[in-house]
Design an enzyme around this catalytic site. Sequence first.
Site, short mmCIF file in Angstrom:
data_model
loop_
_atom_site.label_atom_id
_atom_site.label_comp_id
_atom_site.label_asym_id
_atom_site.label_seq_id
_atom_site.Cartn_x
_atom_site.Cartn_y
_atom_site.Cartn_z
N HIS A 92 41.44 33.68 53.79
CA HIS A 92 42.93 32.94 53.42
C HIS A 92 43.71 33.78 54.35
CE1 HIS A 92 41.98 31.50 49.20
NE2 HIS A 92 41.49 30.50 50.15
N THR A 103 37.77 37.33 41.21
CA THR A 103 38.20 36.18 41.37
C THR A 103 38.23 35.29 40.12
OG1 THR A 103 38.28 34.12 43.01
CG2 THR A 103 36.00 35.21 42.61
N SER A 104 39.15 34.39 40.12
CA SER A 104 39.15 33.64 38.97
C SER A 104 38.12 32.26 39.31
CB SER A 104 40.51 32.71 38.60
OG SER A 104 41.03 32.12 39.59
P1 OAD Z 1 43.34 35.02 40.46
O1 OAD Z 1 44.67 35.34 40.08
O2 OAD Z 1 43.16 33.32 40.43
O3 OAD Z 1 42.34 35.36 39.65
C1 OAD Z 1 42.28 36.87 39.41
C2 OAD Z 1 41.07 37.22 38.60
O4 OAD Z 1 40.92 38.71 38.62
C3 OAD Z 1 40.72 36.52 37.42
O5 OAD Z 1 39.68 36.13 36.95
C4 OAD Z 1 41.19 37.93 36.60
O6 OAD Z 1 40.54 37.83 35.26
C5 OAD Z 1 40.63 38.90 37.41
N1 OAD Z 1 41.17 40.24 37.11
C6 OAD Z 1 42.39 40.73 36.95
N2 OAD Z 1 42.49 42.10 36.96
C7 OAD Z 1 41.42 42.41 37.42
C8 OAD Z 1 40.65 43.82 37.36
N3 OAD Z 1 41.44 44.86 37.22
N4 OAD Z 1 39.40 43.93 37.82
C9 OAD Z 1 38.57 42.96 37.67
N5 OAD Z 1 39.14 41.57 37.69
C10 OAD Z 1 40.37 41.59 37.38
O7 OAD Z 1 43.07 35.09 41.95
P2 OAD Z 1 41.95 34.76 43.08
O8 OAD Z 1 40.86 33.99 42.48
O9 OAD Z 1 41.90 35.46 44.26
O10 OAD Z 1 45.12 31.36 47.41
O11 OAD Z 1 42.77 33.32 43.39
C11 OAD Z 1 42.38 32.49 44.57
C12 OAD Z 1 43.38 32.10 45.52
O12 OAD Z 1 44.31 31.39 44.56
C13 OAD Z 1 44.29 33.18 46.00
O13 OAD Z 1 43.36 33.50 47.35
C14 OAD Z 1 45.46 32.42 46.32
C15 OAD Z 1 45.67 31.80 45.16
O14 OAD Z 1 46.53 30.65 45.00
C16 OAD Z 1 46.00 30.93 48.22
O15 OAD Z 1 47.26 31.30 48.25
C17 OAD Z 1 45.62 30.03 49.27
#
Ligand code: OAD
Length: 250
Positions: A125, A194-195
């Site tokens: 990204h 990642t979610s």
């Molecule tokens: P999300 O915010 O959607 O998900 C974060 C994930 O991390 C969730 O599943 C949480 O349960 C988990 N989590 C939180 N704290 C944690 C920890 N300490 N250890 C392990 N896991 C933990 O973030 P992304 O999946 O990265 O894109 O989101 C994907 C994309 O959505 C991002 O890159 C961004 C966003 O919109 C754009 O802006 C294009």
Amino acid sequence: MTEIARSRIFADAASRIRAVGPNVVALTGAGISVESGIPAFRGSQGLWDRFDPMEYATIEAFSANPEKVWGMFSGLLPLLLAAAPNPAHLGLSGLEGAGMLRSVVTQNVDGLHQAAGSRNVIEYHGSFRELVCLSCWKRYPMAVWSPGDAPPRCECREILKPDIVLFGEPIPWGAQATAEADAKSCGVLLVAGTSAQVFPACELPAIARLHGAVVIEINTEETPLTRTTTDLFLKGKAGEVMTKLVEAVR
Ligand code: OAD
């Protein structure tokens, strides 16, 4: 889950990694940087709780009102600039250094994998390191902007956009092609924080599994992958889980 069952899953995950190392690829998301003080996007206290992504994170929103979108960036950037890698980032760079990991595909734009010493990082990204002009495509280092400044402008007077992928923008072609090739050819895909809700990154685990990889997932909670695509689920904070996993691999 009992402590013995949990230890068995770590031992199993470690032996899967050892069996195919260095053919291991990591896919990371915002959760891996939470322990570095950077909020995730979804969930309580997530960025999208405070900022509606349709208003702040689409290319249409930026083109229509870049000052408004910079209102979000200028709150977030000081956090990113101050953040340091945590044990999860360091664990992945340690695995790469030990010849057990090929690449990290990250959806994060914070540069913390590189700060931890990872060398083969695919920024799916984009990143906050550079700014780009959507009018003349001139690029600038992020250092031309400092916290408290007005949104930075190109010499052509357009407001610059951080070189990150907003909704509605394509994934950088090279990153998408390399990430897909890595997913298709790895023996283990290690998915952390990642979610798995954002396309097309969320398809990489299924692509890896269809091509024969074992999918190991680290997350504080279950995701859409956990019961469909994941082979081994290591529940917990990425920093703690990664430290334990890397010890088990060694
Ligand atoms: P999300 O915010 O959607 O998900 C974060 C994930 O991390 C969730 O599943 C949480 O349960 C988990 N989590 C939180 N704290 C944690 C920890 N300490 N250890 C392990 N896991 C933990 O973030 P992304 O999946 O990265 O894109 O989101 C994907 C994309 O959505 C991002 O890159 C961004 C966003 O919109 C754009 O802006 C294009």
